[in-house]
Design a protein around this motif. Structure first.
Motif, PDB file in Angstrom:
ATOM      1  N   GLY A 136       1.075  -1.189  -0.014  1.00 42.63           N
ATOM      2  CA  GLY A 136       0.049   0.029  -0.172  1.00 42.63           C
ATOM      3  C   GLY A 136       0.896   1.428   0.135  1.00 42.63           C
ATOM      4  O   GLY A 136       0.617   2.291  -0.924  1.00 42.63           O
ATOM      5  N   LEU A 137       2.019   1.314   0.843  1.00 41.94           N
ATOM      6  CA  LEU A 137       2.850   2.501   0.673  1.00 41.94           C
ATOM      7  C   LEU A 137       3.578   2.672  -0.582  1.00 41.94           C
ATOM      8  O   LEU A 137       3.721   3.851  -0.964  1.00 41.94           O
ATOM      9  N   ILE A 138       3.672   1.539  -1.241  1.00 43.73           N
ATOM     10  CA  ILE A 138       4.547   1.626  -2.348  1.00 43.73           C
ATOM     11  C   ILE A 138       3.273   2.241  -3.494  1.00 43.73           C
ATOM     12  O   ILE A 138       3.725   3.000  -4.441  1.00 43.73           O
ATOM     13  N   ALA A 139       2.199   1.627  -3.225  1.00 43.08           N
ATOM     14  CA  ALA A 139       1.089   2.235  -4.284  1.00 43.08           C
ATOM     15  C   ALA A 139       0.980   3.537  -4.255  1.00 43.08           C
ATOM     16  O   ALA A 139       1.050   4.547  -5.149  1.00 43.08           O
ATOM     17  N   VAL A 140       0.684   4.072  -2.847  1.00 40.51           N
ATOM     18  CA  VAL A 140       0.316   5.519  -2.785  1.00 40.51           C
ATOM     19  C   VAL A 140       1.639   6.317  -2.915  1.00 40.51           C
ATOM     20  O   VAL A 140       1.485   7.382  -3.523  1.00 40.51           O
ATOM     21  N   GLY A 141       2.886   5.810  -2.922  1.00 44.72           N
ATOM     22  CA  GLY A 141       3.836   6.861  -3.249  1.00 44.72           C
ATOM     23  C   GLY A 141       4.045   6.650  -4.866  1.00 44.72           C
ATOM     24  O   GLY A 141       4.222   7.994  -5.219  1.00 44.72           O
ATOM     25  N   ALA A 142       3.578   5.671  -5.594  1.00 42.67           N
ATOM     26  CA  ALA A 142       3.545   5.852  -6.797  1.00 42.67           C
ATOM     27  C   ALA A 142       2.656   6.583  -7.495  1.00 42.67           C
ATOM     28  O   ALA A 142       2.805   7.530  -8.469  1.00 42.67           O
ATOM     29  N   ILE A 143       1.391   6.827  -6.837  1.00 45.83           N
ATOM     30  CA  ILE A 143       0.362   7.611  -7.320  1.00 45.83           C
ATOM     31  C   ILE A 143       0.745   9.208  -7.081  1.00 45.83           C
ATOM     32  O   ILE A 143       0.575   9.907  -7.841  1.00 45.83           O
ATOM     33  N   LEU A 144       1.388   9.367  -5.778  1.00 45.32           N
ATOM     34  CA  LEU A 144       1.794  10.832  -5.638  1.00 45.32           C
ATOM     35  C   LEU A 144       2.977  11.173  -6.528  1.00 45.32           C
ATOM     36  O   LEU A 144       2.999  12.381  -6.914  1.00 45.32           O
ATOM     37  N   THR A 145       3.911  10.262  -7.171  1.00 38.84           N
ATOM     38  CA  THR A 145       4.936  10.562  -7.897  1.00 38.84           C
ATOM     39  C   THR A 145       4.405  10.571  -9.401  1.00 38.84           C
ATOM     40  O   THR A 145       4.840  11.710  -9.744  1.00 38.84           O
ATOM     41  N   TRP A 169      -0.868  17.870  -8.316  1.00 34.91           N
ATOM     42  CA  TRP A 169      -1.356  18.787  -7.436  1.00 34.91           C
ATOM     43  C   TRP A 169       0.130  19.810  -7.078  1.00 34.91           C
ATOM     44  O   TRP A 169       1.247  19.113  -7.123  1.00 34.91           O
ATOM     45  N   GLN A 170      -0.233  21.155  -6.800  1.00 40.12           N
ATOM     46  CA  GLN A 170       0.827  21.742  -6.197  1.00 40.12           C
ATOM     47  C   GLN A 170       0.537  22.145  -4.701  1.00 40.12           C
ATOM     48  O   GLN A 170      -0.522  22.833  -4.385  1.00 40.12           O
ATOM     49  N   VAL A 171       1.156  21.766  -3.982  1.00 39.57           N
ATOM     50  CA  VAL A 171       1.087  21.981  -2.479  1.00 39.57           C
ATOM     51  C   VAL A 171       2.092  22.770  -1.989  1.00 39.57           C
ATOM     52  O   VAL A 171       3.498  22.530  -2.080  1.00 39.57           O
ATOM     53  N   ALA A 172       2.037  23.908  -1.094  1.00 43.08           N
ATOM     54  CA  ALA A 172       2.821  24.692  -0.610  1.00 43.08           C
ATOM     55  C   ALA A 172       3.759  24.210   0.357  1.00 43.08           C
ATOM     56  O   ALA A 172       3.172  23.533   1.589  1.00 43.08           O
ATOM     57  N   GLY A 173       5.024  24.135   0.121  1.00 40.73           N
ATOM     58  CA  GLY A 173       5.733  23.518   1.128  1.00 40.73           C
ATOM     59  C   GLY A 173       6.316  22.024   1.023  1.00 40.73           C
ATOM     60  O   GLY A 173       6.952  21.534   1.913  1.00 40.73           O
ATOM     61  N   ILE A 174       5.366  21.348   0.492  1.00 40.33           N
ATOM     62  CA  ILE A 174       5.724  19.905   0.138  1.00 40.33           C
ATOM     63  C   ILE A 174       5.960  19.762  -1.427  1.00 40.33           C
ATOM     64  O   ILE A 174       5.010  20.008  -2.385  1.00 40.33           O
ATOM     65  N   ASN A 175       7.000  18.883  -1.786  1.00 40.68           N
ATOM     66  CA  ASN A 175       7.215  18.455  -2.994  1.00 40.68           C
ATOM     67  C   ASN A 175       6.628  17.146  -3.076  1.00 40.68           C
ATOM     68  O   ASN A 175       7.206  16.044  -2.460  1.00 40.68           O
ATOM     69  N   LEU A 176       5.289  16.843  -3.767  1.00 40.91           N
ATOM     70  CA  LEU A 176       4.778  15.638  -3.765  1.00 40.91           C
ATOM     71  C   LEU A 176       5.545  14.542  -4.548  1.00 40.91           C
ATOM     72  O   LEU A 176       5.385  13.260  -4.159  1.00 40.91           O
TER      73      LEU A 176
END
Length: 76
Positions: free
Chosen positions: A8-17, A22-29
């Motif tokens: 699950g962690l690998i899948a969520v990381g792949a989705i975010l990458t 999205w552009q989130v202030a202060g976080i590079n997704l």
């Protein structure tokens, strides 16, 4: 963290990458996703290696040692 959590962690990381723009202030997704994938892969590898060590069966014992008493030496 079990196998399901690591996958699950690998899948969520792949989705975010790879799938989110999205552009989130202060976080590079992209970097956060890569970190999550790396942690998931490391967790999966460590879990599998521990599981493999637990399932290794000890070798079967050799032939039982039979002690033979030498009665002849007592009756000489």
């Amino acid at each position: 963290m079990g196998i399901g959590g690591c996958i699950g962690l690998i899948a969520v990381g792949a989705i975010l990458t790879f799938a989110v723009d999205w552009q989130v202030a202060g976080i590079n997704l992209d970097v956060a996703g890569l970190i999550m994938m790396a942690v998931g892969i490391i967790g999966l590898a460590s879990y599998v290696s521990i599981l493999k060590r637990r399932r290794v069966q000890p070798p079967p014992p050799g032939a039982p040692v039979v002690e033979v008493e030498d009665h002849d030496r007592y009756y000489r």
